[in-house]
Design a protein around this motif. Sequence first.
Motif, short mmCIF file in Angstrom:
data_model
loop_
_atom_site.label_atom_id
_atom_site.label_comp_id
_atom_site.label_asym_id
_atom_site.label_seq_id
_atom_site.Cartn_x
_atom_site.Cartn_y
_atom_site.Cartn_z
N THR A 76 0.84 -1.20 0.00
CA THR A 76 0.00 0.00 0.00
C THR A 76 0.87 1.25 0.00
OG1 THR A 76 -0.10 -0.11 2.43
CG2 THR A 76 -1.93 -1.08 1.20
N ASP A 77 0.35 2.33 -0.59
CA ASP A 77 1.10 3.58 -0.60
C ASP A 77 0.13 4.75 -0.42
OD1 ASP A 77 -0.06 4.12 -3.13
OD2 ASP A 77 1.60 3.16 -4.16
N HIS A 78 0.71 5.93 -0.16
CA HIS A 78 -0.10 7.13 0.09
C HIS A 78 -0.89 7.54 -1.15
CE1 HIS A 78 1.83 7.21 3.82
NE2 HIS A 78 2.75 8.13 3.63
N LEU A 81 -4.13 5.68 -1.17
CA LEU A 81 -5.00 6.15 -0.09
C LEU A 81 -5.66 7.47 -0.49
CD1 LEU A 81 -6.14 5.99 2.76
CD2 LEU A 81 -4.05 7.05 3.60
N GLY A 82 -4.89 8.36 -1.10
CA GLY A 82 -5.45 9.62 -1.57
C GLY A 82 -6.49 9.42 -2.65
N LYS A 83 -6.22 8.48 -3.56
CA LYS A 83 -7.19 8.20 -4.62
C LYS A 83 -8.50 7.68 -4.04
CE LYS A 83 -3.88 7.11 -8.32
NZ LYS A 83 -3.32 6.03 -9.15
N ILE A 84 -8.40 6.81 -3.06
CA ILE A 84 -9.60 6.24 -2.44
C ILE A 84 -10.48 7.34 -1.87
CG2 ILE A 84 -10.38 4.91 -0.42
CD1 ILE A 84 -7.98 3.02 -1.05
N LEU A 85 -9.89 8.29 -1.16
CA LEU A 85 -10.67 9.39 -0.58
C LEU A 85 -11.24 10.28 -1.67
CD1 LEU A 85 -8.33 10.33 2.42
CD2 LEU A 85 -10.42 8.97 2.48
N THR A 86 -10.47 10.48 -2.72
CA THR A 86 -10.95 11.30 -3.84
C THR A 86 -12.14 10.65 -4.53
OG1 THR A 86 -8.72 12.18 -4.22
CG2 THR A 86 -10.30 12.37 -6.03
N TYR A 87 -12.02 9.36 -4.82
CA TYR A 87 -13.12 8.66 -5.50
C TYR A 87 -14.36 8.58 -4.61
CZ TYR A 87 -9.26 7.08 -8.49
OH TYR A 87 -8.17 7.04 -9.32
N LEU A 88 -14.14 8.31 -3.35
CA LEU A 88 -15.27 8.16 -2.42
C LEU A 88 -16.11 9.43 -2.39
CD1 LEU A 88 -16.29 6.06 -0.14
CD2 LEU A 88 -15.29 7.71 1.44
N ALA A 96 -15.68 2.18 0.73
CA ALA A 96 -14.43 2.09 -0.02
C ALA A 96 -13.75 0.79 0.35
CB ALA A 96 -13.53 3.27 0.28
N ILE A 97 -13.32 0.04 -0.67
CA ILE A 97 -12.62 -1.23 -0.45
C ILE A 97 -11.25 -1.13 -1.11
CG2 ILE A 97 -12.64 -3.71 -0.84
CD1 ILE A 97 -15.71 -3.51 -1.07
N TRP A 98 -10.21 -1.29 -0.32
CA TRP A 98 -8.84 -1.18 -0.81
C TRP A 98 -8.24 -2.59 -0.79
CZ3 TRP A 98 -4.77 2.46 1.96
CH2 TRP A 98 -3.61 2.56 1.18
N ILE A 99 -8.00 -3.14 -1.96
CA ILE A 99 -7.42 -4.47 -2.09
C ILE A 99 -5.93 -4.34 -2.37
CG2 ILE A 99 -7.43 -6.62 -3.41
CD1 ILE A 99 -10.36 -6.06 -4.08
N CYS A 100 -5.11 -5.05 -1.61
CA CYS A 100 -3.66 -4.94 -1.77
C CYS A 100 -3.01 -6.28 -1.42
CB CYS A 100 -3.10 -3.85 -0.86
SG CYS A 100 -3.33 -4.24 0.89
N SER A 101 -1.75 -6.41 -1.78
CA SER A 101 -1.03 -7.64 -1.45
C SER A 101 -0.20 -7.50 -0.18
CB SER A 101 -0.11 -8.04 -2.61
OG SER A 101 0.88 -7.05 -2.81
N ASP A 102 0.08 -6.26 0.21
CA ASP A 102 0.95 -6.06 1.38
C ASP A 102 0.56 -4.75 2.09
OD1 ASP A 102 2.94 -6.01 3.25
OD2 ASP A 102 4.61 -5.98 1.83
N PRO A 103 -0.35 -4.81 3.05
CA PRO A 103 -0.78 -3.59 3.75
C PRO A 103 0.28 -3.11 4.74
CG PRO A 103 -1.89 -5.50 4.68
CD PRO A 103 -1.10 -6.00 3.51
N ARG A 104 0.70 -1.88 4.61
CA ARG A 104 1.66 -1.31 5.55
C ARG A 104 0.96 -1.01 6.88
NH1 ARG A 104 6.25 1.08 2.67
NH2 ARG A 104 5.82 1.13 0.42
#
Length: 310
Positions: A76-78, A81-88, A96-104
């Motif tokens: 995951t990267d910033h 995260l910014g895109k998710i808030l923008t789209y929401l 909002a659902i954030w799918i990733c392979s390695d959550p920081r």
Amino acid sequence: MKIGKLEKVSLREIWKDEARDFLPWLEENIEYLNDSLDISLSVIEREKSVGTFAADILAEDRDGNKVIIECQLEKTDHDHLGKILTYLTNLEAKTAIWICSDPRPEHIKAVTWLNEVTPADVSFYLVKIEAVRIGESPPAPLFSVICAPSEEAKEIGERKKEFAEKHKKRLEFWTQLLAKAEKRTKLHANVSPSTDNWISAGAGKSGLAYSYVVTMNEVRVELNIDRGDKEVNRQIFNALLSKKDEIESQFGESLDWDYVEGRRSCHIRWRCKEGGLKDEDKWEYLQDKMIDAMIRLEKALKNHIKRLTI
């Protein structure tokens, strides 16, 4: 019975490109995500335009509320995260659902915080995706929910908001009181407003302090006795208690002589239950009463404190 061994498979072995391979697969197989989150989503559009950006997937839940899904087959990267808030916000979505392979860890904390502070009808999920297989079987996706909305999270958020609002009110209350008090007594002249429910100034002897206290329902003026040793504190308290009639006569009314067996500190206090921090329309009245009581308390105790030999 022969038991197979579960093995992890590289995501890039299955989906070489996130946009060309993974997103189309997820669009066609959204039920995998539904089962993992225990929700029901229907895909509306893939790569939904939001200005010059594009949300990976726009879906809707069973109530018709919009849901945005952002995918990241890496750490995951910033930026995401910014895109998710923008789209929401721009798509007026509720989830909002954030799918990733390695959550920081930092982003796990951020999503947890978002679930606490956002309105009750807004939800954030952080979902880890892996791929597994047994022996020579086809690889299968494995979704693990890292963060999810909950009633407990929303309750925690509400309590945090209440604490923040309470701190703000306390700061305002003490700012007003200290400004008024300075015109009548210099006792707390070097004290700064605080977010605590009390402010104190030294009483001329080690371990003794004059305190203003405000709670939601009452206000108090106190002499706090705490030299770090409960036996010494009790001796000081008893020395002043022996002059109780004289002190209360000088003060002008009865005081609360607060000593509890086993507790370290002791107090001599005046209290007013006519209102507290929640009664903003009474602040001026309560502050005037507190300042008056503090002036009288210091006058009644000052000489007795000077004579202490403990």
